[in-house]
Design a protein around this motif. Structure first.
Motif: not given
Ligand SMILES: Cc1cc2nc3c(=O)[nH]c(=O)nc-3n(C[C@H](O)[C@H](O)[C@H](O)COP(=O)(O)OP(=O)(O)OC[C@H]3O[C@@H](n4cnc5c(N)ncnc54)[C@H](O)[C@@H]3O)c2cc1C
Length: 509
Positions: A122-148
Motif C-alpha cells: 500500500p505504500f508503493a509510490d504508484d499506489v499511494r498516488r491513487v489512495i493518498g496517505w490516509p488510504g495507505a495507512w488504512r490499507a496497512y492495517l491489513d498487515r496487523l489484523r489477524p487473518p482468522m
C-alpha cells in the motif's frame, strides 16, 4: 467394413446444426467439421463473429467489440496458429491504463503488480498516488489484523473493505471490476475472480501479503497479459469462416433458429428456421411494399433442418428460450444481463500524440458518466500506423446501470462520448475535431465470477448434458472473454463428437 470404416461412415452421417455464429459457435462448428461431420451453422444477423466485430471508420477498419485476447491458457493463441495468423499477433503498448475520478478530479496510472486492483504494497509510490496517505495507512492495517477474524470471505468487496478500507476498494478495485466485469466488487466471488487468494491470505497473514505471494515477481501493468491481431480481431472471424467453408460447413447468415424440436423418428432433433422469403411477397419479404387492402397472407411455413446433434451458441436469453422446451429441468430465463454501449470516435487531436493517459482510463464508479475509455491508437501500434488521427473507445453502462447513451440518438451519443473523452483524457476536444463516430450496443453475459453464478451455470450445463444430442456453448456458460469461450467450445464439441460417434458402443463391437 472395418471399425475405422464404420466410424468414418458414422461421422459423415452425423449431422450437426450449430445455432449462433459468434466465436463459440464457429469454434464448435470447426471442431465437428474437422472429423467429417456435416455441419450447418446458423447465424441470425447478417455477419459472423458476434461480439467480435469491426467497422470501417474514416477509412480504417476498427474493432468495435472485442479487441484483444488473454494469453492465459494458450488456447486462443493455438487457434490463431492453427488458422495461420500467428504472424499477425501483436502486444499492446505496455504503458498500461490510468484511473480517473480520484478526489479533486485527479487521475493517475493504475499501479503495477496488484491483483484485481488490490495492491501488494500500500505504500508503493504508484499506489499511494491513487489512495493518498490516509488510504495507505488504512490499507496497512491489513498487515496487523489477524487473518482468522475474517475467515474465508466470499465477496471481493467485503474482503477488501474490511481488510484494506474504502480507498483501496473504491479507487483501485471497483474501477477494475467495473471495467472488466461490468460488476460491483460486492457481487464478485473472490475464489472465482482470484483463485487461491483466500488461501494465500491465510498462509501469509494478510491480503496484501497474499497478493504479493500470488503475483510473485510480476510487475506487469494491468491488462498487459493480452495480445491483439494486427488488422483487428475480425481477422480471426474471417479466417475461421474461410476454414469452415473449406471444410464444407453450410454457413447461413440472416437465418435465426426459431425452435428446436424432437425429430419425427424420435431419435434426433430438428431446428426450425423461417422458410426463405419469396421475393416480392409482402408477407415474407420485408422489402416488398405492403398493401393494406389485401388480406394478410399466412405466415411462411418453417423449414426444418434435421440433425443428430444441435449445439446452441447464442446469448443466455436466446439459449434458454430455444432449449427450455426440449430440456427438462432447464430454467427458461429471467436473466438480467448488463447492457453496455461502446462509442468509437476518430478525432483529430495532436494533443493526444503524447498518450496522456497511457492506453486508456478506468473510472472510479460514480465519478464520470462513462465507465471506461480505451485510447486504441495508443494501445495498438498497427492502428496508430493505419491513421493520422486518434481512435478512442468510450464505454457506457454496467450491471444495474443502463448506459447513459441508451436514450440518445447517434449524434447525441457521439457528443456525450466526446465530452467524456475530453474529461477522461484531460485534453480539450470539441466537435470540430470529431471526424467519425460509431455506436454499438451489447448485452453482456453475467460475469462467471459473480456470486452464485457457478451454481446457475452448473445447473444449466447438467440439464443440457442430460439430454442426448444437445449441447450449449458461449460466454454465458464459459465466462466472458475469448480465453474462456474458445477452450469451452472445443471441450463441448468434443463431448458432442464422443457422444455421437462413440456413444453407441455397438459400433465398436
Ligand atoms: C464490448 C465488449 C468488448 C469485449 N472485449 C473483449 C476483448 O477485448 N477480449 C476478449 O477476450 N473478450 C472480450 N469481450 C468478450 C468476448 O467478446 C465474448 O465473451 C465472446 O466474443 C462471446 O462469444 P459468443 O460466441 O459466446 O457470443 P456472441 O459473440 O454473442 O455470439 C452469439 C451469436 O449468436 C447469434 N444468435 C443469437 N440468437 C440466434 C438465433 N436464434 N439463431 C441464430 N443465431 C443467433 C448472435 O447474432 C451472435 O452472432 C468483449 C465483450 C464485449 C461485449
Amino acid at each position: 467394413m472395418s471399425e475405422v470404416g464404420d466410424l468414418v461412415t458414422h461421422a459423415h452421417e452425423t449431422r450437426v446444426v450449430v445455432i449462433g455464429g459468434g466465436i463459440a459457435g464457429m469454434v464448435a462448428a470447426l471442431e465437428c467439421a474437422k472429423v467429417g461431420m456435416p455441419v450447418t451453422l446458423l447465424e441470425a444477423s447478417d455477419r459472423l463473429g458476434g461480439v467480435v466485430r469491426s467497422v470501417e471508420l474514416d477509412g480504417v477498419t476498427v474493432d468495435v467489440g472485442a479487441e484483444s485476447f488473454a494469453v492465459r491458457g494458450g488456447t486462443v493463441a493455438a487457434l490463431v496458429a492453427e488458422l495461420g495468423l500467428s504472424d499477425a499477433v501483436v502486444s499492446p503498448n505496455p504503458a498500461g491504463a490510468w484511473v480517473a475520478g480520484l478526489p479533486g478530479g485527479g487521475a493517475a496510472p493504475m499501479p503495477v503488480g496488484g491483483m484485481l486492483g488490490i495492491p501488494a504494497n500500500p505504500f508503493a509510490d504508484d499506489v499511494r498516488r491513487v489512495i493518498g496517505w490516509p488510504g495507505a495507512w488504512r490499507a496497512y492495517l491489513d498487515r496487523l489484523r489477524p487473518p482468522m477474524t475474517i475467515g474465508h470471505e466470499k465477496s471481493l468487496g467485503a474482503l477488501v473493505r474490511r481488510r484494506m478500507g474504502a480507498a483501496v476498494l473504491d479507487r483501485l478495485v471497483a474501477p477494475v471490476t467495473s471495467g472488466v466485469y461490468s460488476a460491483r466488487p460486492d457481487d464478485i466471488d473472490v475464489d472465482l475472480a482470484a483463485p487461491g487468494l483466500n488461501n494465500a491470505l491465510t498462509r501469509t497473514g494478510s491480503l496484501s501479503g497474499g497478493v504479493a505471494q500470488l503475483r510473485g515477481a510480476a510487475t506487469t501493468a494491468p491488462g498487459s497479459a493480452v495480445r491483439g491481431l494486427a488488422g483487428g480481431m475480425t481477422r480471426l472471424v474471417d479466417a475461421l469462416r474461410d476454414r469452415l467453408v473449406e471444410l464444407g460447413v453450410d454457413v447461413r447468415v440472416n437465418t435465426p433458429a426459431q425452435a428446436i424440436v424432437a425429430d419425427g423418428d424420435g431419435d434426433g432433433w430438428a431446428v426450425e428456421i423461417a422458410a426463405a422469403p419469396e421475393s416480392g411477397d409482402p408477407a415474407t419479404d420485408p422489402s416488398a411494399p405492403a398493401d393494406p387492402t389485401e388480406p394478410a397472407a399466412p405466415a411462411p411455413e418453417a423449414t426444418r433442418l434435421p440433425a443428430e446433434a444441435v449445439i446452441v451458441a447464442t446469448s443466455e436469453a436466446q439459449a434458454r428460450h430455444l432449449l427450455a422446451p426440449v430440456v427438462p429441468d432447464l430454467d427458461p430465463g429471467g436473466i438480467t444481463a448488463p447492457v453496455v454501449e461502446i462509442v468509437t470516435l476518430v478525432v483529430d487531436a495532436p494533443a493526444l500524440d503524447a498518450h496522456p493517459r497511457g492506453t486508456g482510463v478506468l473510472t472510479v464508479p460514480g465519478s464520470h458518466t462513462a465507465k471506461a475509455l480505451t485510447h486504441s491508437t495508443a494501445k495498438w501500434e498497427w492502428l496508430r500506423k493505419a491513421t493520422d488521427h486518434h481512435i478512442v473507445r468510450v464505454s457506457f453502462g454496467a450491471q444495474g446501470e443502463a448506459p447513459a447513451t441508451e436514450a440518445l440518438d447517434d449524434d447525441a451519443a457521439a457528443a456525450l462520448a466526446l465530452a467524456e473523452a475530453a474529461k477522461l483524457l484531460g485534453t480539450a476536444l470539441d466537435r470540430s475535431q470529431l471526424r467519425a463516430a460509431h455506436r454499438e450496443r451489447y448485452v453482456q453475459s453475467q460475469p462467471a465470477a459473480a456470486i452464485g453464478r457457478t451454481a446457475v451455470t452448473a445447473a444449466a450445463r447438467a440439464a443440457v448434458h442430460a439430454t442426448p444430442g444437445l449441447a450449449a456453448v458461449g460466454a454465458w456458460l464459459a465466462g466472458t472473454g475469448l480465453a474462456q469461450v474458445i477452450p469451452d467450445a472445443i471441450a463441448e464439441a468434443e463431448r458432442v463428437r464422443r457422444e455421437a460417434l462413440w456413444g453407441d458402443a455397438a459400433i465398436l463391437d
